[in-house]
Write a protein that holds these residues in place. Structure first.
Motif, mmCIF file in Angstrom:
data_model
loop_
_atom_site.group_PDB
_atom_site.id
_atom_site.type_symbol
_atom_site.label_atom_id
_atom_site.label_comp_id
_atom_site.label_asym_id
_atom_site.label_seq_id
_atom_site.Cartn_x
_atom_site.Cartn_y
_atom_site.Cartn_z
ATOM 1 N N GLY A 56 29.491 50.804 18.416
ATOM 2 C CA GLY A 56 28.952 50.056 17.353
ATOM 3 C C GLY A 56 29.578 49.103 16.505
ATOM 4 N N VAL A 57 30.877 48.689 17.341
ATOM 5 C CA VAL A 57 31.725 47.375 16.594
ATOM 6 C C VAL A 57 31.097 46.285 17.167
ATOM 7 N N ASP A 58 31.483 45.065 16.434
ATOM 8 C CA ASP A 58 30.789 43.919 16.656
ATOM 9 C C ASP A 58 31.717 42.833 17.159
ATOM 10 N N VAL A 59 33.175 42.961 16.674
ATOM 11 C CA VAL A 59 33.924 41.831 17.180
ATOM 12 C C VAL A 59 35.260 42.597 17.511
ATOM 13 N N LEU A 60 35.657 41.922 18.572
ATOM 14 C CA LEU A 60 37.088 42.361 19.334
ATOM 15 C C LEU A 60 38.164 41.628 18.920
ATOM 16 N N TRP A 61 39.123 41.963 18.764
ATOM 17 C CA TRP A 61 40.521 41.312 18.257
ATOM 18 C C TRP A 61 41.581 41.731 19.428
ATOM 19 N N LEU A 62 41.956 40.896 20.345
ATOM 20 C CA LEU A 62 42.771 41.189 21.179
ATOM 21 C C LEU A 62 44.547 40.713 20.707
ATOM 22 N N SER A 63 45.327 41.728 20.614
ATOM 23 C CA SER A 63 46.791 41.404 20.666
ATOM 24 C C SER A 63 47.067 40.471 21.722
ATOM 25 N N PRO A 64 48.252 39.808 21.387
ATOM 26 C CA PRO A 64 48.666 38.814 22.541
ATOM 27 C C PRO A 64 48.475 39.191 24.072
ATOM 28 N N ILE A 65 47.886 38.409 24.725
ATOM 29 C CA ILE A 65 47.648 38.489 26.371
ATOM 30 C C ILE A 65 48.224 37.432 27.079
ATOM 31 N N PHE A 66 49.264 36.728 26.292
ATOM 32 C CA PHE A 66 49.900 35.194 26.957
ATOM 33 C C PHE A 66 51.010 35.736 27.853
ATOM 34 N N PRO A 67 51.693 34.865 28.545
ATOM 35 C CA PRO A 67 52.557 35.014 29.334
ATOM 36 C C PRO A 67 53.878 34.968 28.303
ATOM 37 N N SER A 68 54.865 36.120 28.492
ATOM 38 C CA SER A 68 55.697 36.680 27.490
ATOM 39 C C SER A 68 56.627 37.538 28.524
ATOM 40 N N PRO A 69 58.117 37.475 28.236
ATOM 41 C CA PRO A 69 58.866 38.293 28.503
ATOM 42 C C PRO A 69 58.852 39.711 27.817
ATOM 43 N N MET A 70 57.997 39.826 26.908
ATOM 44 C CA MET A 70 57.564 41.213 26.139
ATOM 45 C C MET A 70 58.798 41.651 25.476
ATOM 46 N N ILE A 71 59.367 41.001 24.925
ATOM 47 C CA ILE A 71 60.516 41.341 24.201
ATOM 48 C C ILE A 71 59.692 42.209 22.887
ATOM 49 N N ASP A 72 58.942 41.440 22.405
ATOM 50 C CA ASP A 72 58.098 41.850 21.216
ATOM 51 C C ASP A 72 56.720 42.025 21.523
ATOM 52 N N GLY A 73 56.414 42.936 22.501
ATOM 53 C CA GLY A 73 55.190 43.305 22.953
ATOM 54 C C GLY A 73 54.149 41.915 22.951
ATOM 55 N N SER A 454 26.866 53.320 12.592
ATOM 56 C CA SER A 454 25.430 52.948 12.706
ATOM 57 C C SER A 454 24.593 52.883 11.399
ATOM 58 N N LEU A 455 24.992 53.762 10.338
ATOM 59 C CA LEU A 455 24.308 53.558 9.076
ATOM 60 C C LEU A 455 24.817 52.141 8.498
ATOM 61 N N ARG A 456 26.004 51.879 8.695
ATOM 62 C CA ARG A 456 26.587 50.515 7.896
ATOM 63 C C ARG A 456 25.548 49.230 8.524
ATOM 64 N N ARG A 457 25.502 49.237 9.767
ATOM 65 C CA ARG A 457 24.560 48.367 10.655
ATOM 66 C C ARG A 457 23.283 48.413 9.941
ATOM 67 N N ARG A 458 22.318 49.480 9.884
ATOM 68 C CA ARG A 458 20.989 49.484 9.718
ATOM 69 C C ARG A 458 20.799 49.519 7.973
ATOM 70 N N THR A 459 21.938 49.147 7.226
ATOM 71 C CA THR A 459 21.924 49.516 5.710
ATOM 72 C C THR A 459 22.210 48.239 5.132
ATOM 73 N N PRO A 460 21.505 47.094 4.706
ATOM 74 C CA PRO A 460 21.762 46.093 4.073
ATOM 75 C C PRO A 460 22.738 46.210 2.770
ATOM 76 N N ALA A 461 22.425 47.326 2.051
ATOM 77 C CA ALA A 461 23.272 47.627 1.000
ATOM 78 C C ALA A 461 24.753 47.783 1.187
ATOM 79 N N LEU A 462 24.889 48.293 2.542
ATOM 80 C CA LEU A 462 26.318 48.643 2.924
ATOM 81 C C LEU A 462 27.138 47.257 3.527
ATOM 82 N N THR A 463 26.052 46.362 4.115
ATOM 83 C CA THR A 463 26.870 45.256 4.821
ATOM 84 C C THR A 463 26.940 44.049 3.708
#
Ligand code: GLC
Length: 547
Positions: A56-73, A454-463
């Motif tokens: 029930g989440v809405d937005v995915l944020w991905l940490s870097p997926i770009f070319p890298s020698p992976m010194i710092d993930g 789920s409660l948050r999504r269907r409850t305007p007072a919470l969103t």
């Protein structure tokens, strides 16, 4: 009387997707391996989209997926505009975008403008010679008269923030690893190139960007020494030894932030988020004058609380609500790949209360992968350590919070094939604590998180509702109202281990919707509402009397 800082409620229809939704932060290396190398990848994320929709989440944020020698993930980029083969390729990423969008999920990428990898072609060119066309893209300085570094600035990862380049006889600046040289944001060519990078991903259909360390982008023009922090003592975070007055958060940075936001605003309905580890007044400046800064500078103040108790939490919430510029949208974060895990910081029951808090406060919540399972920090033996911060500063490593997602009770917890060694060890409790098992358990962490989402999504007072603190007669409880139109919800959080009684008789009749124990609902007496040890409750007010 009871309420403070009333914040008016916008109509929920006027909210944008990033205001209504919940962000889910994926550390791609650890989410799902699909190609048998023990490292998570983009295809792996695609195979788990159904889980994310179900959660029930809405937005995915991905940490870097770009070319890298992976010194710092991956935060050390060797190319800004494609995908590292470790994670897949651009075509697979486009598939992820399409499939996520088909499910109504948005996708955000990390944008790392402060530094590149030392193997990025720009830096290779810059260090080729003092007259190189890319020389001024990075920050170079002559040695001090004694031949040492130009000033006293320290790296977040330990040691000086300057490294001498033998070949050209100058120092270059890096506030993280010496293999992560910092770009010169005073140079207009750098800005043009980086705004081009933003456009590359936005043109591809990415819904927004999370900017890495934006407050570091501009440094003092005169490179003055940072003052030493007189309050620092052994055991404190090593990078707080200096007051970073001149190496970060310089006034000119806000011009850069405005320019970045302008790039975002030239596309429809995209979002700009910034990582902002700053005290409140300085953090809020990143919204910009007349809100021309970023949409939301991350608010880490719940993570940074030195004590976890009702008064401290209340203070953090009220201070933020009170100081938020008019029209600025709030946000809250409980965990990320740089911090110890929620359960490891607070303990089991308190983490459940914190989850309820995060998902019922006013503003966009950001969730860290695996926290919905109650994943804990996993001790990583030295020989398996990956994080440069921990390697240089023992005890401050971030690997423990980056371990593979625990999907099921199989070998390697379903993260990668049984005969493959995952890039970081799995938690010892993954046979018990995993998504499959917790889906079957009506009272698990996962069930609680999903019920709250789920409660948050269907409850305007919470969103989108307003926020008021309530006085409840108990110092150990944090109690507040969220209201939208005729809907009035009270959230009562017992942050102590003792039973507490919340007394809000003036509020009206209540019906309990959800307890963090997941074992009760129905009518409750608001004249004396007993909360068990570390219990949080969401109560719908049926006959609202107050105000
Ligand atoms: C940010 C990232 C962190 C990284 C650092 C340098 O703080 O979240 O993981 O090490 O920037 O890019």
């Amino acid at each position: 009387m009871p309420h403070q800082f009333p914040v008016p409620a916008p109509r929920s229809s006027t909210l944008l997707w990033w205001q209504r939704g919940v962000l889910y932060h994926i550390y791609p290396r650890s989410f799902q391996d699909s190609n048998g190398d023990g490292v998570g990848d983009v295809q792996g994320i695609i195979t788990r989209l159904d889980y994310l929709s179900w959660l029930g989440v809405d937005v995915l944020w991905l940490s870097p997926i770009f070319p890298s020698p992976m010194i710092d993930g991956g935060y050390d980029l060797a190319d800004y505009c494609t995908v590292d083969p470790l994670f897949g390729d651009l075509a697979t990423f486009v598939q992820l975008l399409e499939q996520a969008h088909r499910r109504g999920l948005k996708v955000l990428l990390d944008f790392v403008p402060n530094h590149t990898s030392d193997v990025h072609p720009w830096f290779m060119e810059a260090r080729a010679g003092r007259t190189s066309c890319k020389r001024e893209w990075y920050i170079w300085h002559d040695p001090a008269p004694d031949g040492g570094p130009p000033n006293n600035w320290e790296s977040y990862f330990g040691g000086p923030a300057w490294t001498f380049d033998q070949h050209t006889g100058q120092y270059y600046l890096h506030q993280f690893d010496d293999r992560m040289p910092e770009l010169n944001w005073r140079n207009p060519e750098v800005r043009t190139a980086m705004y081009g990078v933003m456009r590359f991903w936005l043109d591809l259909g990415v819904d927004g960007l999370r900017v890495d360390v934006p407050w570091l982008l501009i440094k003092d023009e005169q490179f003055r020494d940072n003052p030493i922090n007189p309050d620092w003592k052994a055991g404190d975070l090593p990078w707080t030894r200096q007051i970073r007055l001149y190496s970060e958060d310089r006034p000119e940075v806000h011009e850069v932030v405005r320019e970045m936001q302008a790039v975002i605003d030239s596309y429809a309905e995209r979002v700009l988020i910034g990582e902002t580890y700053l005290p409140l007044p300085r953090l809020l400046r990143y919204y910009g004058e007349r809100l021309q800064g970023m949409h939301f500078p991350f608010n880490f103040h719940l993570i940074l609380l030195s004590e976890w108790n009702a008064q401290a939490i209340r203070q953090a919430v009220e201070a933020y609500e009170a100081a938020l510029p008019v029209g600025a949208w709030p946000n809250w974060v409980l965990g990320n790949h740089d911090q110890p895990r929620l359960v490891s910081r607070l303990g089991w029951q308190a983490a459940r209360v914190a989850t309820m808090l995060l998902l019922t406060l006013r503003g966009t919540p950001t969730w860290y992968y695996g926290d919905e399972l109650g994943m804990q920090d996993v001790p990583i033996p030295d020989h398996l350590a990956q994080d440069p911060q921990g390697k240089r500063q023992p005890g401050f490593g971030r690997d423990p919070a980056r371990t593979p997602m625990q999907w099921d009770d199989g070998p390697n917890a379903g993260f990668c094939l049984p005969n493959v060694e995952p890039w970081l060890p799995l938690a010892a409790d993954s046979q018990k604590m995993n998504a499959a098992a917790e889906q079957e358990d009506a009272r698990s962490h996962l069930s609680l998180t999903r019920a709250l989402l789920s409660l948050r999504r269907r409850t305007p007072a919470l969103t989108s509702g307003s926020y008021h603190t309530l006085e409840s007669g108990s110092e150990c409880c944090f109690v507040y109202l969220r209201e939208q139109g005729e809907q009035h919800l009270m959230v009562a959080l017992n942050c102590s281990v003792q039973e507490q009684v919340v007394k809000v008789p003036e509020v009206g009749q209540g019906r309990l919707l959800l307890s963090t124990y997941l074992d009760r609902e129905g009518p409750v007496n608001l004249a004396a509402l007993a909360l068990r040890s570390q219990e949080g409750c969401i109560i719908e007010i049926e006959e609202f009397h107050m105000l």
